[in-house]
Design a protein around this motif. Sequence first.
Motif, PDB file in Angstrom:
ATOM      1  N   VAL A  75       5.861  19.147  51.764  1.00 59.72           N
ATOM      2  CA  VAL A  75       7.165  19.782  51.973  1.00 59.72           C
ATOM      3  C   VAL A  75       6.848  21.091  52.678  1.00 59.72           C
ATOM      4  CG1 VAL A  75       9.274  20.648  50.960  1.00 59.72           C
ATOM      5  CG2 VAL A  75       8.097  18.772  49.910  1.00 59.72           C
ATOM      6  N   TYR A  76       7.107  21.116  53.968  1.00 58.38           N
ATOM      7  CA  TYR A  76       6.636  22.228  54.803  1.00 58.38           C
ATOM      8  C   TYR A  76       7.814  23.163  55.050  1.00 58.38           C
ATOM      9  CZ  TYR A  76       3.382  24.258  58.153  1.00 58.38           C
ATOM     10  OH  TYR A  76       2.519  25.083  58.792  1.00 58.38           O
ATOM     11  N   GLN A  89      10.198  27.881  46.083  1.00 55.96           N
ATOM     12  CA  GLN A  89      10.380  26.995  44.936  1.00 55.96           C
ATOM     13  C   GLN A  89      10.029  25.561  45.270  1.00 55.96           C
ATOM     14  OE1 GLN A  89      14.337  27.487  43.594  1.00 55.96           O
ATOM     15  NE2 GLN A  89      13.847  29.265  42.369  1.00 55.96           N
ATOM     16  N   ILE A  90      10.345  25.110  46.480  1.00 56.61           N
ATOM     17  CA  ILE A  90      10.246  23.673  46.733  1.00 56.61           C
ATOM     18  C   ILE A  90       9.115  23.272  47.672  1.00 56.61           C
ATOM     19  CG2 ILE A  90      12.669  23.230  46.213  1.00 56.61           C
ATOM     20  CD1 ILE A  90      13.194  23.185  49.165  1.00 56.61           C
ATOM     21  N   CYS A  91       8.543  24.216  48.414  1.00 61.83           N
ATOM     22  CA  CYS A  91       7.568  23.816  49.435  1.00 61.83           C
ATOM     23  C   CYS A  91       6.142  23.969  48.928  1.00 61.83           C
ATOM     24  CB  CYS A  91       7.737  24.661  50.685  1.00 61.83           C
ATOM     25  SG  CYS A  91       9.340  24.456  51.417  1.00 61.83           S
ATOM     26  N   ASN A  92       5.206  23.245  49.555  1.00 58.10           N
ATOM     27  CA  ASN A  92       3.808  23.471  49.214  1.00 58.10           C
ATOM     28  C   ASN A  92       3.037  24.137  50.345  1.00 58.10           C
ATOM     29  OD1 ASN A  92       3.830  21.316  50.864  1.00 58.10           O
ATOM     30  ND2 ASN A  92       2.608  19.988  49.550  1.00 58.10           N
ATOM     31  N   ARG A  93       3.686  24.341  51.488  1.00 55.06           N
ATOM     32  CA  ARG A  93       3.057  25.134  52.547  1.00 55.06           C
ATOM     33  C   ARG A  93       4.180  25.811  53.332  1.00 55.06           C
ATOM     34  NH1 ARG A  93      -1.539  22.804  56.480  1.00 55.06           N
ATOM     35  NH2 ARG A  93      -2.725  22.885  54.565  1.00 55.06           N
ATOM     36  N   ASP A 133      -0.506  28.398  51.740  1.00 50.55           N
ATOM     37  CA  ASP A 133      -0.327  27.230  50.870  1.00 50.55           C
ATOM     38  C   ASP A 133       0.138  27.669  49.489  1.00 50.55           C
ATOM     39  OD1 ASP A 133      -1.293  25.883  52.943  1.00 50.55           O
ATOM     40  OD2 ASP A 133      -3.228  25.372  52.065  1.00 50.55           O
ATOM     41  N   ASN A 134       0.636  26.714  48.750  1.00 48.61           N
ATOM     42  CA  ASN A 134       1.041  26.917  47.351  1.00 48.61           C
ATOM     43  C   ASN A 134       1.787  28.232  47.126  1.00 48.61           C
ATOM     44  OD1 ASN A 134      -0.164  24.530  46.643  1.00 48.61           O
ATOM     45  ND2 ASN A 134      -2.132  25.518  46.264  1.00 48.61           N
TER      46      ASN A 134
END
Lengths: 361, 328
Positions: free
Chosen positions: B42-43, B217-221, B235-236
């Motif tokens: 989820v970018y 809240q929703i993305c990982n990058r 990231d994270n």
Amino acid sequence: MSCLPLLQVTNLRVVFDLQHGSQKRIIDDVDFVLNKGEILGIVGESGSGKTQTVLALLGIHIQNPGVVKGEIKFQISDSRLEDLSSSHIDKYVSYSKGKITEMYYKNEKRWKKSIDQQYGLHEIRGNRIFIMFQDPKSYLNPFWTIRKHFKKIVPTRSLDGLSHEEVMIEALKKFNLPIDQVPASYPHQLSGGMNQRVMIALGYACKPDVIIADEITTGLDIVNQVVVVKHLKHIQQECNLSIILISHDLGFISKLSDKILVLYNGQGMEFGPADIILDPKQTRKHPYTRELMEIFNESHKQGYISGEPPRRDEIINGCRFHKRCREYFNNPVLNCSKNAPTDFTDLIQAPHQVRCALFQD
Amino acid sequence: MEDALVKVSNFTQYFRSRDKNEKLPFIPYLRGINLSINQSDVYGIVGESGCGKSTLGKCLVGLFSLTEGNIQYHGREINEWIHDSADEFRKQVQIIFQNPRSALNMSMRVEDLIREAVKIKYSNDKIIKQNVNRILYDMQIEHKRRDYPHQLSGGERRRAGLGRILAVEPTLIIADEPVSSLDVSYKGLIIDLLLKYKQKNNATIVFISHDIHLINQICNRVAVMFMGKVVEIFDNPKKFNHYDIHHPYTQELYTAALFFKDKEMSIISDKSGEFIDAEYAKYDGTGCPYFQRCELKNTMMCALKCKEKFPELIDVNDNQKIACHGIK
């Protein structure tokens, strides 16, 4: 020092006549009190009648003929409260009956103008109550430069002996707008955030008593939102203004307001000081406000309120919120679907009021 | 290094200037962008309005003819792919537009709108009917199936548009501000639906928004953009806080987002957004785009360098890249 409120609205109702003899109740019982120098925040979902409430204050409705009932009292001078509603609104009612209705349709504009002048509404609009709309691009005239806006809109009363040019430069400087480029440019040449600030500068230059800000931060990005909030707070402190903020964003409202009114389906659900309403420990709170608060604080289980908000013309018997209410779902003995909770009583006597069966004696 | 699903390398997009007297007939909207989006990411792409994040989103689905550099999807250049077989590409990549009102055909009923999309994937009548019903149920608009788009409320319209996109079962979804100007009671629902689809189909989502709080809240990058340039990638984002090391612009976005969440933050003393008008002065392409608004410029020794040379993205630690002369 008078203790009269600047603006007092009691039992406001707005009804639209539809073509087939049916009626659409847009606003059903809204009350609030606004004192001088206070900021009132109106929160609610879309379709809850936030915008219609303020349009009723000024007598400008998009759809005609709108019938407005109830009392709107506005403080003209220190000791006198002018009733904005009774005189011209009786006319609305009587004119929409019988034969005269057709004539009214045809000469709508001319008729409205004469009525406004007769009862002094045109003096209040813009001069005393200034309204800012959601989309500044449709509010500013696309054929006028910013300089012309100031020339045409700012009334002579608020110039204080200065020229229009001087007033404009002072206002633009105040809101960090570059004075070498902005006055000669048209609204489409400026960005959304700048247009919004031009509008606030116009409001500042007019020196009104009340500013109504109708969803002015939706459509702006978060950096611009912060700037707008700061400028609003700034002019409120400097001129001792009263502001009515309208938004569905609880974060924006909580940042500025002294008082909060929660609207749902055209009814005022809760009204009171912001400290009490925004305090999560407070037990006396409407279930709808509680859910909104939980979503805002990210402590809500779902992240959204289940169920659909009612449509604009949908009238629900009993309590308006009972179909989506958690309390009623867990405790159906409450009889919310049949008995409507009692209305607000005198707001000056009791400043915090909740329209819910849970908290009524 | 695993193979990226989408690879944007050295990508620059020019548009023709409207002003005929302008010195430059072509204005660069995006400048030298390098991104790689992995499968089932989820970018998030953050930035203020006018920074080119929507333009990048549109470029990723190939709505413009690209000018410089290239975008590869599954190792294949998208412009070539669209030229060869546009249908095949569009089945895999879909975009959710910012304005749901203009994205739906006003003369079709909700049911037909969704059926139109399902027909692309399936041809059997029975399966089409099943799928239309399933999507209407998933999107919670079953009771509106016979309505026209103008009869729906904002949130329902948004969900109808989302249903149309999920019906094609794409592997890459570009969500361009899907929740801006929506009520609180709807926001969570739309994001829930998107993430559920992603879980189920192992899809990839590019989420474009101006709200850094929501993105975190929703993305990982996350990629932070300013004036058509990527200034930071990390990231994270859940692990990061506003007091960690960041590009000064990211810092400003953090303070702005925190401003509405934190009650303690006072209105007058806060400094964010003071320099916003510097952007009105046009950026000519040399130097750091953020220089005019930067808070570091007076304190740092690098002030001269900032004006002359655009800083490259440098690895600060394992999962963070920052383009700033002031951060080593």
